[in-house]
Design a protein around this motif. Structure first.
Motif: not given
Length: 134
Positions: A46-52, A93-98, A100-106, A113-114
């Motif tokens: 989500a935040g990686g579109r910027h160089a830093s 934990p950090r990977t799980l957070g990332e 979740r940002k990309h889950y499709h509703k299906t 569970g997670e």
């Protein structure tokens, strides 16, 4: 956690993904390792579109976020194609957070569970024990 027959378990961190399928029944699960489809880690999250940025200050973290985003995209594709109907995700934990940002509703609907725990590289017995404890 009860794991129905043919449910999948994805175990991930920022670099590795393991995929298992329950060949047993909910009362007596029997996990079998599955071949992992190709994960495209070019997506830098989500935040990686910027160089830093302050959220992702280094390339290593951006690479891990990209792998998590690619993992979510692959899982989304598998669920949408009907290959995975029920899914449990065990991730650092950090990977799980990332992820979740990309889950499709299906994919969200298919989630049983997670579990926020880093089990990549652990034995199948460790994965089964973690599932049994939740």
């Amino acid at each position: 956690m009860l794991l129905p027959n043919n449910a999948y378990v994805a175990v991930a961190d920022g670099e590795k993904l393991q995929l298992y399928r329950n060949d047993g029944d909910a009362g007596a699960p029997s996990l079998a390792a599955m071949q992992v489809p190709e994960v495209d880690s070019d997506n830098k999250g989500a935040g990686g579109r910027h160089a830093s940025s302050f959220a992702n200050p280094d390339d290593s973290q951006q690479n891990e976020d990209g792998f998590a985003a690619g993992t979510a995209a692959m899982l989304n594709q598998q669920v949408l194609a009907g290959h995975i109907e029920k899914l449990v995700i065990i991730a650092a934990p950090r990977t799980l957070g990332e992820l979740r940002k990309h889950y499709h509703k299906t994919l969200s609907a298919a989630l049983l569970g997670e579990i926020a725990k880093d089990l990549t590289g652990h034995s199948l017995k460790d994965v089964e024990a973690t599932l049994a404890a939740h």
